[in-house]
Design a protein around this motif. Structure first.
Motif, PDB file in Angstrom:
ATOM      1  N   TYR A  58       0.861  -1.202   0.092  1.00  0.00           N
ATOM      2  CA  TYR A  58      -0.085   0.061   0.097  1.00  0.00           C
ATOM      3  C   TYR A  58       0.968   1.269  -0.162  1.00  0.00           C
ATOM      4  O   TYR A  58       0.505   2.070  -0.750  1.00  0.00           O
ATOM      5  N   ARG A 200      -3.525  -1.749 -11.899  1.00  0.00           N
ATOM      6  CA  ARG A 200      -4.448  -1.533 -11.018  1.00  0.00           C
ATOM      7  C   ARG A 200      -3.817  -0.893  -9.907  1.00  0.00           C
ATOM      8  O   ARG A 200      -4.301  -0.168  -9.281  1.00  0.00           O
ATOM      9  N   PHE A 201      -2.341  -1.394  -9.606  1.00  0.00           N
ATOM     10  CA  PHE A 201      -1.875  -0.897  -8.329  1.00  0.00           C
ATOM     11  C   PHE A 201      -1.485   0.534  -8.466  1.00  0.00           C
ATOM     12  O   PHE A 201      -1.750   1.745  -7.565  1.00  0.00           O
ATOM     13  N   SER A 204      -4.605   2.802  -8.200  1.00  0.00           N
ATOM     14  CA  SER A 204      -5.045   2.862  -6.552  1.00  0.00           C
ATOM     15  C   SER A 204      -3.912   4.062  -6.050  1.00  0.00           C
ATOM     16  O   SER A 204      -4.497   4.443  -5.083  1.00  0.00           O
ATOM     17  N   ASN A 247      -9.520   2.881 -10.960  1.00  0.00           N
ATOM     18  CA  ASN A 247      -9.175   1.615  -9.997  1.00  0.00           C
ATOM     19  C   ASN A 247     -10.522   0.681 -10.142  1.00  0.00           C
ATOM     20  O   ASN A 247     -10.325  -0.563 -10.197  1.00  0.00           O
ATOM     21  N   THR A 324      -9.241   2.046  -0.518  1.00  0.00           N
ATOM     22  CA  THR A 324      -8.065   1.163  -1.289  1.00  0.00           C
ATOM     23  C   THR A 324      -6.866   0.522  -0.362  1.00  0.00           C
ATOM     24  O   THR A 324      -6.674  -0.464  -0.789  1.00  0.00           O
ATOM     25  N   ASP A 327      -8.810  -2.789   0.050  1.00  0.00           N
ATOM     26  CA  ASP A 327      -8.665  -3.559  -1.217  1.00  0.00           C
ATOM     27  C   ASP A 327      -7.187  -3.967  -1.490  1.00  0.00           C
ATOM     28  O   ASP A 327      -7.071  -5.100  -1.961  1.00  0.00           O
ATOM     29  N   LYS A 328      -6.131  -3.121  -1.491  1.00  0.00           N
ATOM     30  CA  LYS A 328      -4.844  -3.421  -1.995  1.00  0.00           C
ATOM     31  C   LYS A 328      -3.936  -4.178  -0.863  1.00  0.00           C
ATOM     32  O   LYS A 328      -3.254  -4.775  -1.185  1.00  0.00           O
ATOM     33  N   MET A 332      -5.273  -7.983  -1.249  1.00  0.00           N
ATOM     34  CA  MET A 332      -4.286  -8.662  -2.136  1.00  0.00           C
ATOM     35  C   MET A 332      -3.590  -9.522  -1.586  1.00  0.00           C
ATOM     36  O   MET A 332      -3.287 -10.647  -2.321  1.00  0.00           O
TER      37      MET A 332
END
Lengths: 386, 129, 264
Positions: A58, A200-201, A204, A247, A324, A327-328, A332
């Motif tokens: 992150y 995607r990374f 975000s 995103n 985020t 999510d990340k 992940m």
């Protein structure tokens, strides 16, 4: 310039002491981890990376997000950002220091960390990640410091800095691309095995980084004599709006590919995250919250009325940061490792010591950021009054 | 500049602290350690390398052994005299020198080194300490 | 590192003199240094070492009748390699273990597998892939594929414990020492080292036994259910078994090229 950071009022010093206290607590737990091993965390044979690497991922994004003020200012000559580029660069420095610390606390044998340099391995993405992260840290230190110093002295920054500033832009993209490659180059991990992971990374990151900057700008305006500027905050808000939309769009692309193709290896991870698998669904409430937060963020940042209102913009930024992050960071890691390669479900949850160590690392980041921002704001105040 | 006095005092204190171990231990030099050889070691009469060399350079030799053994899969070391040994800390060195406390530890403690070889390579001598 | 290597391995030209099949390792380096005081020494393979260009294994699931049979293999392996038995499931170290067909072969399993496969367990371990993703991932070369015989090895001394290899392995074959394993080793085998906390470990195809001319521990304990040998030698027993039977490999579609085959 560092002397600017040791002149502060009582609140400032209370904050510093509080951070040092948190860092101390984290450090004590880290000593325990060093002594006992990573067994004090919630990680397992199956979920072999956890909270540390999640937060690392992150924060690489937050660091890369800083480029969203550097690029318009230096490449497009968007003058307004002149007031905030330093904030973006210094945020990147703090985030990168946290990234490196998260890697170190995640190592089983941290004393051997330098083996990465003693035996450089060009086929390992981790090697490149170490290179670009340290490189980007160095660039930001050089650029941020010198540009600020020049501003303080009322001169134009040195000519030789220009190429380094330009270099920082691809570097920002590279840190997050390489970090995505850590995951998406691995066979047999269906959730990560997607070419869209790096984009995607980045999307975000370009939402979360500027969103954090908006909050920091608002905070600076309210607590110091320096105002980063209404226009600047609005421009950042627009960046956040675009990035968070992209995103979520990218995520929906993933969902489409996994479910329309109907390939179990790709579907099962998403199923685990959003509806649970084989009766295990610890992540389900988190993931739906993340989606809800990101959708609220989209509504609030895309709608011009709520974006122009700085209060609702601040709310939007906060929910986007939270959304985020779930999510990340959480999603992940948990989504990638569950189910495991033998299709068994073994869930992961961080333990108390793991969370304390994580908060300790964040406190170090906050301390670095505080000192750097104190300097930056101090210089800006001097210049504007002077 | 009228901080001269402070600076000098500071320097003196600094020098005193830095050199503390030297003058604190003055005249108290510990006698060099004597190692005990097991019957097996005595019977063998000679080590892999001549005594002086093995004493000074066993760590480098072990490092080479380790890499050759683990990474190249070769297990036999033939010394300059043509004698063959299995390259193994556990099964060669510590087979002869099975008295960890009276052999290895003697010098290691004297030299204040704490190699972690033994954590994995013999029956945990550090346990119970 | 290289300097000390030079000093200890001054290789003389005549390597066959010892009669152990010794061969010079770094003649070029040795020749380049003018240092004369250091002794001349050589390294060699054990005279009885088993050698292959590519070690491989065939597991004949038809010969597996009971869970105990696999447990014996697991026990033999874990005893040989000082694998601890940790209390907490999530910290367990596994070099070889038993699992269901649908876990070992998640994409090849169907709702209607043969009765035999449905009832038995299979042994699974490191596949010693031809293209090992773990080796690609490792940032320090602590895990590496040995060029001489294809065994994917761990150098416990070098591992920094980043666990990238565990994320990379598509077979879940790697374990991490989440804590000091030593108190959990029931009977210590002093011939093989133990591990410290914070490093990754896995099956090594018993390279330490092969080096002494012995077959892997699990193969010996398998009562003929596992055949082991050189995959590049057309006359080897593994090749013979592979010619005679239809075999599958775990996650063949990932291109890792496992060297462990299963007859089902």
């Amino acid at each position: 310039m560092l002397e600017l950071a040791i002149k502060g009022n009582k609140t400032y010093w209370t904050w510093i002491v509080a951070l040092l206290g948190v860092i101390g607590a984290g450090f004590i737990f880290y000593l325990w981890q060093l002594q006992f091993g990573l067994g004090i965390t919630g990680m397992s044979r199956d979920v072999s990376w956890g909270f540390y690497i999640a937060n690392f991922t992150y924060l690489v994004g937050v660091a890369a997000g800083g480029v969203m003020v550097v690029l318009p200012y230096y490449l497009h000559d968007y003058k307004a950002y002149g007031r905030v580029t330093i904030l973006g660069e210094f945020l990147a420095i703090a985030a990168l220091i946290m990234c490196l610390l998260f890697i170190i606390v995640d190592l089983g044998q941290p004393m051997r960390g330098f083996n990465v340099l003693i035996y450089p391995t060009l086929n390992s993405v981790l090697f490149y990640d170490a290179m670009v992260l340290n490189g980007y840290l160095l660039i930001n230190l050089i650029v941020g410091w010198n540009v600020l110093e020049a501003e303080r002295n009322g001169v134009h920054y040195q000519k030789w800095l220009k190429p380094i500033i330009y270099l920082s832009i691809p570097f920002a993209v590279s840190i997050h691309t390489v970090t995505a490659f850590l995951y998406c180059g691995l066979p047999g991990r269906g959730f990560w095995l997607t070419a869209i992971l790096a984009p995607r990374f980045l999307s975000s990151a370009f939402a979360a980084g500027p969103a954090l900057l908006v909050l920091l700008c608002l905070f600076i305006r309210n607590t110091t004599k320096f105002d980063p500027g209404k226009e600047q905050i609005q421009s950042l808000g627009k960046t956040v709006a675009y990035a968070i939309c992209i995103n979520v769009f990218f995520f929906l692309c993933e969902v489409f590919v996994a479910f329309y193709s109907n390939i179990p290896e790709h579907m099962d991870h998403i199923k685990y995250l959003f509806v649970g698998l084989h009766g295990h669904g610890a992540m389900v409430p988190w993931m739906w919250s993340s989606m809800a937060l990101m959708v609220i963020g989209i509504i609030l940042t895309v709608n011009p009325v709520t974006r122009r209102n700085e209060t609702t913009l601040a709310v939007a930024c906060a929910v986007i940061i939270a959304g985020t992050w779930i999510d990340k960071a959480l999603g992940m890691i948990a989504g990638g490792f569950v189910p495991n390669p033998l299709h068994e479900v073994n869930e992961y949850a961080p333990t108390f010591p793991e969370i304390v160590i994580t908060i300790g690392v964040y406190a170090i980041g906050a301390l670095v950021l505080t000192v750097l921002y104190k300097m930056a704001v101090g210089v800006k105040e001097e210049v504007e009054q002077g | 500049m009228n901080d001269k006095g402070k600076i000098v005092t500071g320097l003196v204190i600094f020098a005193a602290v830095v050199t503390f171990p030297f003058w604190y231990n003055l005249g108290k030099a510990a006698p060099p350690p004597e190692v005990v050889l097991t019957e097996k070691a005595k019977a063998a009469g000679e080590c892999v390398l001549p005594k002086e060399e093995i004493r000074a350079e066993h760590m480098q030799l072990l490092d080479v052994w380790r890499d050759t053994q683990v990474r190249d899969g070769q297990t036999v070391y033939i010394n300059a005299k043509g004698k063959a040994y299995t390259m193994s800390l556990s099964n060669t060195c510590l087979d002869c020198h099975s008295n960890y406390k009276d052999f290895c530890d003697r010098c290691h403690v004297y030299a204040s080194v704490d190699p972690y070889c033994f954590d994995c390579h013999i029956d945990n001598p550090k346990e119970g300490e | 590192m290289e300097r000390s290597r030079r000093e200890f391995l001054k290789i003389a030209g005549a390597s066959a003199a010892i009669g152990l099949g010794a061969r010079p390792v770094i003649e070029a380096v040795a020749a380049a240094t003018g240092h004369q005081a250091a002794p001349e020494a050589q390294v060699a393979h054990h005279p009885e070492a088993l050698k292959a260009t590519r070690w491989g294994m065939v597991v004949d699931t038809r010969k597996i009748e009971s869970a105990e049979q696999i447990e014996k293999m697991v026990e033999a392996c874990h005893q040989e390699h000082n694998v601890p038995m940790l209390e907490e499931e999530r910290h367990r170290i596994k070099w070889i273990w038993e699992t269901h067909f649908h876990n070992a072969f998640p994409s090849q399993s169907t709702d209607r597998v043969s009765e035999h496969l449905e009832h038995i367990l299979l042994p699974v371990m490191c596949n010693h892939c031809e293209n090992p993703p773990c080796v690609r991932a490792c940032p320090t070369k602590a895990t590496f594929k040995r060029e001489s015989d294809g065994i994917v090895m761990m150098d416990f001394h070098r591992c920094i414990g980043c666990r990238f290899c565990m994320a990379a392995c598509p077979y879940g074959s790697r374990s991490f020492n989440f804590r000091d394993p030593q108190p959990f080793i029931k009977e210590v085998n002093l011939k093989y080292p133990r591990r410290m906390k914070g490093v990754v470990e896995k099956c090594n195809f018993c390279e330490e036994r092969l080096a002494l001319g012995q077959m892997p521990a699990c193969v010996e304990a398998s009562k003929g259910a596992i055949v082991f040998g050189d995959l590049t030698d057309p006359d080897s027993e593994v090749r013979h078994v592979l010619r005679e039977n239809f075999t599958i490999r775990r996650k063949q579609n990932l291109g890792t090229e496992p060297c462990v085959y299963y007859i089902v």
